[in-house]
Design a protein around this motif. Structure first.
Motif, PDB file in Angstrom:
ATOM      1  N   GLN A 168       0.853  -1.196   0.000  1.00  0.00           N
ATOM      2  CA  GLN A 168       0.000   0.000   0.000  1.00  0.00           C
ATOM      3  C   GLN A 168       0.892   1.250   0.000  1.00  0.00           C
ATOM      4  N   PRO A 169       0.751   2.135  -0.997  1.00  0.00           N
ATOM      5  CA  PRO A 169       1.565   3.356  -0.993  1.00  0.00           C
ATOM      6  C   PRO A 169       1.010   4.366   0.014  1.00  0.00           C
ATOM      7  N   PRO A 170       1.784   5.419   0.335  1.00  0.00           N
ATOM      8  CA  PRO A 170       1.233   6.464   1.200  1.00  0.00           C
ATOM      9  C   PRO A 170       0.011   7.108   0.535  1.00  0.00           C
ATOM     10  N   GLN A 171      -0.830   7.773   1.328  1.00  0.00           N
ATOM     11  CA  GLN A 171      -2.010   8.452   0.760  1.00  0.00           C
ATOM     12  C   GLN A 171      -1.562   9.509  -0.237  1.00  0.00           C
ATOM     13  N   GLN A 172      -2.371   9.740  -1.254  1.00  0.00           N
ATOM     14  CA  GLN A 172      -1.940  10.724  -2.247  1.00  0.00           C
ATOM     15  C   GLN A 172      -2.528  12.106  -1.963  1.00  0.00           C
ATOM     16  N   GLU A 229     -16.099  26.680 -13.106  1.00  0.00           N
ATOM     17  CA  GLU A 229     -16.748  26.503 -14.418  1.00  0.00           C
ATOM     18  C   GLU A 229     -16.287  27.494 -15.464  1.00  0.00           C
ATOM     19  N   SER A 230     -15.534  28.532 -15.008  1.00  0.00           N
ATOM     20  CA  SER A 230     -15.125  29.548 -15.974  1.00  0.00           C
ATOM     21  C   SER A 230     -13.838  29.129 -16.695  1.00  0.00           C
ATOM     22  N   THR A 231     -13.173  28.105 -16.178  1.00  0.00           N
ATOM     23  CA  THR A 231     -11.917  27.677 -16.797  1.00  0.00           C
ATOM     24  C   THR A 231     -12.196  26.705 -17.951  1.00  0.00           C
ATOM     25  N   GLU A 232     -11.290  26.659 -18.938  1.00  0.00           N
ATOM     26  CA  GLU A 232     -11.505  25.764 -20.082  1.00  0.00           C
ATOM     27  C   GLU A 232     -11.117  24.324 -19.759  1.00  0.00           C
ATOM     28  N   ALA A 233     -10.126  24.162 -18.862  1.00  0.00           N
ATOM     29  CA  ALA A 233      -9.694  22.800 -18.526  1.00  0.00           C
ATOM     30  C   ALA A 233      -9.107  22.773 -17.122  1.00  0.00           C
ATOM     31  N   LEU A 234      -9.408  21.716 -16.416  1.00  0.00           N
ATOM     32  CA  LEU A 234      -8.864  21.530 -15.069  1.00  0.00           C
ATOM     33  C   LEU A 234      -7.990  20.277 -15.102  1.00  0.00           C
ATOM     34  N   LEU A 235      -6.731  20.449 -14.668  1.00  0.00           N
ATOM     35  CA  LEU A 235      -5.826  19.300 -14.603  1.00  0.00           C
ATOM     36  C   LEU A 235      -5.681  18.911 -13.138  1.00  0.00           C
ATOM     37  N   LEU A 236      -5.877  17.644 -12.840  1.00  0.00           N
ATOM     38  CA  LEU A 236      -5.675  17.150 -11.478  1.00  0.00           C
ATOM     39  C   LEU A 236      -4.393  16.330 -11.468  1.00  0.00           C
ATOM     40  N   ALA A 237      -3.488  16.677 -10.553  1.00  0.00           N
ATOM     41  CA  ALA A 237      -2.253  15.886 -10.413  1.00  0.00           C
ATOM     42  C   ALA A 237      -2.168  15.451  -8.965  1.00  0.00           C
ATOM     43  N   ALA A 238      -1.667  14.240  -8.735  1.00  0.00           N
ATOM     44  CA  ALA A 238      -1.516  13.773  -7.351  1.00  0.00           C
ATOM     45  C   ALA A 238      -0.211  12.999  -7.220  1.00  0.00           C
ATOM     46  N   PHE A 239       0.333  13.015  -5.998  1.00  0.00           N
ATOM     47  CA  PHE A 239       1.545  12.242  -5.703  1.00  0.00           C
ATOM     48  C   PHE A 239       1.328  11.456  -4.424  1.00  0.00           C
ATOM     49  N   PRO A 251      -3.386  23.713  -4.575  1.00  0.00           N
ATOM     50  CA  PRO A 251      -3.135  22.416  -3.931  1.00  0.00           C
ATOM     51  C   PRO A 251      -4.258  22.089  -2.943  1.00  0.00           C
ATOM     52  N   ALA A 252      -4.612  20.824  -2.866  1.00  0.00           N
ATOM     53  CA  ALA A 252      -5.624  20.417  -1.877  1.00  0.00           C
ATOM     54  C   ALA A 252      -5.061  20.643  -0.479  1.00  0.00           C
ATOM     55  N   GLU A 253      -5.944  20.998   0.458  1.00  0.00           N
ATOM     56  CA  GLU A 253      -5.461  21.294   1.821  1.00  0.00           C
ATOM     57  C   GLU A 253      -5.052  20.033   2.561  1.00  0.00           C
ATOM     58  N   ASP A 254      -5.735  18.949   2.265  1.00  0.00           N
ATOM     59  CA  ASP A 254      -5.424  17.698   2.983  1.00  0.00           C
ATOM     60  C   ASP A 254      -5.846  16.500   2.130  1.00  0.00           C
ATOM     61  N   PHE A 255      -5.692  15.301   2.702  1.00  0.00           N
ATOM     62  CA  PHE A 255      -6.008  14.082   1.946  1.00  0.00           C
ATOM     63  C   PHE A 255      -7.501  13.999   1.633  1.00  0.00           C
ATOM     64  N   ALA A 256      -8.324  14.493   2.557  1.00  0.00           N
ATOM     65  CA  ALA A 256      -9.777  14.412   2.336  1.00  0.00           C
ATOM     66  C   ALA A 256     -10.164  15.264   1.125  1.00  0.00           C
ATOM     67  N   GLU A 257      -9.559  16.458   1.023  1.00  0.00           N
ATOM     68  CA  GLU A 257      -9.880  17.315  -0.128  1.00  0.00           C
ATOM     69  C   GLU A 257      -9.356  16.673  -1.422  1.00  0.00           C
ATOM     70  N   SER A 258      -8.211  16.016  -1.326  1.00  0.00           N
ATOM     71  CA  SER A 258      -7.667  15.315  -2.503  1.00  0.00           C
ATOM     72  C   SER A 258      -8.653  14.242  -2.958  1.00  0.00           C
ATOM     73  N   GLU A 259      -9.212  13.505  -2.020  1.00  0.00           N
ATOM     74  CA  GLU A 259     -10.154  12.430  -2.341  1.00  0.00           C
ATOM     75  C   GLU A 259     -11.411  12.996  -3.023  1.00  0.00           C
ATOM     76  N   LEU A 260     -11.827  14.187  -2.574  1.00  0.00           N
ATOM     77  CA  LEU A 260     -12.997  14.822  -3.198  1.00  0.00           C
ATOM     78  C   LEU A 260     -12.738  15.125  -4.675  1.00  0.00           C
ATOM     79  N   LEU A 261     -11.507  15.609  -4.967  1.00  0.00           N
ATOM     80  CA  LEU A 261     -11.162  15.888  -6.374  1.00  0.00           C
ATOM     81  C   LEU A 261     -11.238  14.614  -7.202  1.00  0.00           C
ATOM     82  N   LEU A 262     -10.752  13.527  -6.621  1.00  0.00           N
ATOM     83  CA  LEU A 262     -10.810  12.235  -7.326  1.00  0.00           C
ATOM     84  C   LEU A 262     -12.253  11.811  -7.576  1.00  0.00           C
ATOM     85  N   GLN A 263     -13.068  12.016  -6.554  1.00  0.00           N
ATOM     86  CA  GLN A 263     -14.488  11.645  -6.698  1.00  0.00           C
ATOM     87  C   GLN A 263     -15.130  12.431  -7.836  1.00  0.00           C
TER      88      GLN A 263
END
Ligand SMILES: Cc1cc2nc3c(=O)[nH]c(=O)nc-3n(C[C@H](O)[C@H](O)[C@H](O)COP(=O)(O)OP(=O)(O)OC[C@H]3O[C@@H](n4cnc5c(N)ncnc54)[C@H](O)[C@@H]3O)c2cc1C
Length: 455
Positions: free
Chosen positions: A215-219, A270-280, A306-318
């Motif tokens: 299992q890797p560390p949380q992203q 919604e005003s942006t043309e594209a949103l890129l999500l990157a995670a490590f 940047p997401a504030e924490d892991f929970a916010e990162s998970e929301l982006l993934l969702q």
């Protein structure tokens, strides 16, 4: 028909043989739009390998076609029934038979749901990486059938890289074991790999040995806003050229962001043309994200958050996981492309797709496993409007043609099924096509397994 049902009942429990047309109709098709689906003669739901063998022996004796199915979440019509077929649903064979932390393998039946396996191995500190957005629904058998990808494949690879061995019931009912449970093994041709992505056309997977990772560390994730999809594509190129190894690199265009907000009120910009999500998921994800954030800005990003924490990162993934279902409700019909190009050509593919949408005056929402160069342009249209439906089909095809021109493939992960049949020959060429048809004949001389798919 009567003889078929009688013979099937001879080797299956009564509740495993369904003939009620109201129920069997529910098994007629997967989630792809615009693929014909026939009427099954019967649906069978075996629980054991012997029962699957009985079904295949019966099918061979009576020359009845068989369509294997998992959760029917496929997006190419590969699990669609043909007229008079036996639908062989593997969902009741859903046991996790072994999780072995020393050998780092899991042994599973085909009906295990992807997310159920992921959670089960996590309890042992292990990780099964392939994670299609449909992971709460789709089965390992279906993932093997379509050689599924997912969100974390940019770092960890796709299903094919995790299937070590298989038990497969062949068309005539014989049981074939392929591959290994060992870390290495090169004995003979790699038949295991042949079944991955075969779309149920060569045999029925009844057991799989899957490789696991620790299992890797949380992203931790960031979201970067871009003034165009092409500039987001350029950022992807720079991130990969810079030697970064994100655990996720996904893209959603403006249409997709709006659709996700509409479906789930996620508050995406919604005003942006594209949103890129990157995670490590590295030891110092914040440092990696800071470096990637700079590359995004250099490629034209107007905001990097940047997401504030892991929970916010998970929301982006969702939010990203919701992209396809959200786009599907935008208009009454959609056709989902699955073109994958070399990453260096991603910006060109995205630009070309936008031009195709403009030329045909259509809404084409794009979400993408951008780090893999795998895009899902979703052509939205009204099937009742004949002109618009014709333009939708034309643009769907033009996107595949563009993908091939750019050195890519017509399908990165959804498979060929019925939807892209005409295009397979074009991608493979006559020599490969002839050999592939020969392989099909070797495994399935009577042409009973998932007929009409792929070729
Ligand atoms: C909202 C949504 C998001 C999605 N996101 C992704 C994604 O991120 N990545 C991705 O790759 N796909 C994605 N998909 C597509 C789909 O979920 C995958 O193709 C998945 O692997 C299909 O699994 P399933 O169990 O539903 O299989 P099915 O659709 O039932 O079957 C798929 C194919 O496998 C064959 N098959 C099934 N079981 C067996 C078996 N035991 N033996 C032999 N052949 C078998 C079938 O005949 C068929 O050809 C998505 C779909 C949806 C609806």
């Amino acid at each position: 028909m009567e003889q078929l049902i009688e013979l099937l009942r001879g080797g299956l429990p009564a509740e495993a043989v369904i003939t009620d047309p109201d129920v069997t109709a529910g098994y007629a098709h997967d989630m792809a739009s615009f693929c014909e689906a026939g009427t099954p003669a019967v649906v069978v739901l075996p629980r054991t390998v012997e029962q699957v063998q009985h079904v295949m022996r019966t099918a061979t004796e009576l020359r009845v076609p068989v369509v294997p199915q998992g959760a029917r979440s496929g997006l190419s019509g590969a699990a669609n029934a043909s007229d008079g077929c036996i639908v062989l649903s593997l969902v009741k064979m859903d046991a996790i038979l072994e999780i072995n932390p020393v050998d780092r393998i899991a042994v599973v039946e085909p009906g295990v749901v992807n997310a159920v396996l992921s959670r089960a191995v996590a309890e042992h500190g292990l990780y099964y990486p392939p994670d299609p957005s449909s992971w709460e629904q789709c089965t390992i058998g279906g993932n093997i059938g379509t050689a599924s990808g997912g969100l974390c494949c940019v770092k960890y690879g796709v299903t094919a890289e995790y299937v070590l061995g298989l038990d497969v019931v062949l068309a005539d009912g014989r049981l074939l074991s392929t591959g290994r449970s060992t870390a290495k093994g090169v004995a003979g041709y790699d038949l295991t790999r042949l079944f991955v992505g075969a779309e149920g056309s060569l045999g029925i997977v009844v057991r799989a040995v899957l490789a696991l990772k620790p299992q890797p560390p949380q992203q931790l994730a960031l979201a970067a806003e871009f003034p165009s999809v092409a500039s987001a594509g350029t950022a992807v190129k720079e991130i990969m050229a810079g030697g970064h190894v994100p655990s996720l690199l996904e893209l959603m265009d403006r249409t997709t962001l709006r659709a996700v907000n509409e479906m789930a009120q996620m508050g995406l910009p919604e005003s942006t043309e594209a949103l890129l999500l990157a995670a490590f998921d590295t030891p110092d994800p914040a440092a990696d994200l800071a470096a990637v954030g700079e590359l995004c800005k250099a490629a034209g990003a107007t905001e990097v958050v940047p997401a504030e924490d892991f929970a916010e990162s998970e929301l982006l993934l969702q939010a990203r996981r919701l992209a396809l279902p959200a786009l599907e409700v935008l208009k009454s019909a959609t056709m989902i492309d699955d073109v994958c190009v070399p990453r260096s050509q991603l910006a060109a593919l995205l630009e070309g797709t936008a031009a195709i949408a403009e030329k045909h005056d259509l809404t084409i929402g794009v979400c993408a496993h951008a780090g893999d160069g795998n895009t899902h342009p979703v052509v939205c249209f009204d099937p009742g409007d004949q002109d618009e439906a014709a333009r939708a089909r034309a643009s769907f095809d033009e996107i595949m043609a563009l993908g091939l021109e750019l050195g890519g493939t017509i399908t990165g992960e959804h498979g060929v099924g019925l939807l892209k049949k005409e295009w397979l020959a074009r991608e493979l060429g006559p020599v490969s096509l002839e050999l592939q048809r020969g392989i099909k004949r070797t495994f399935d001389p009577l042409g009973l397994l998932n007929p009409g798919k792929l070729f």
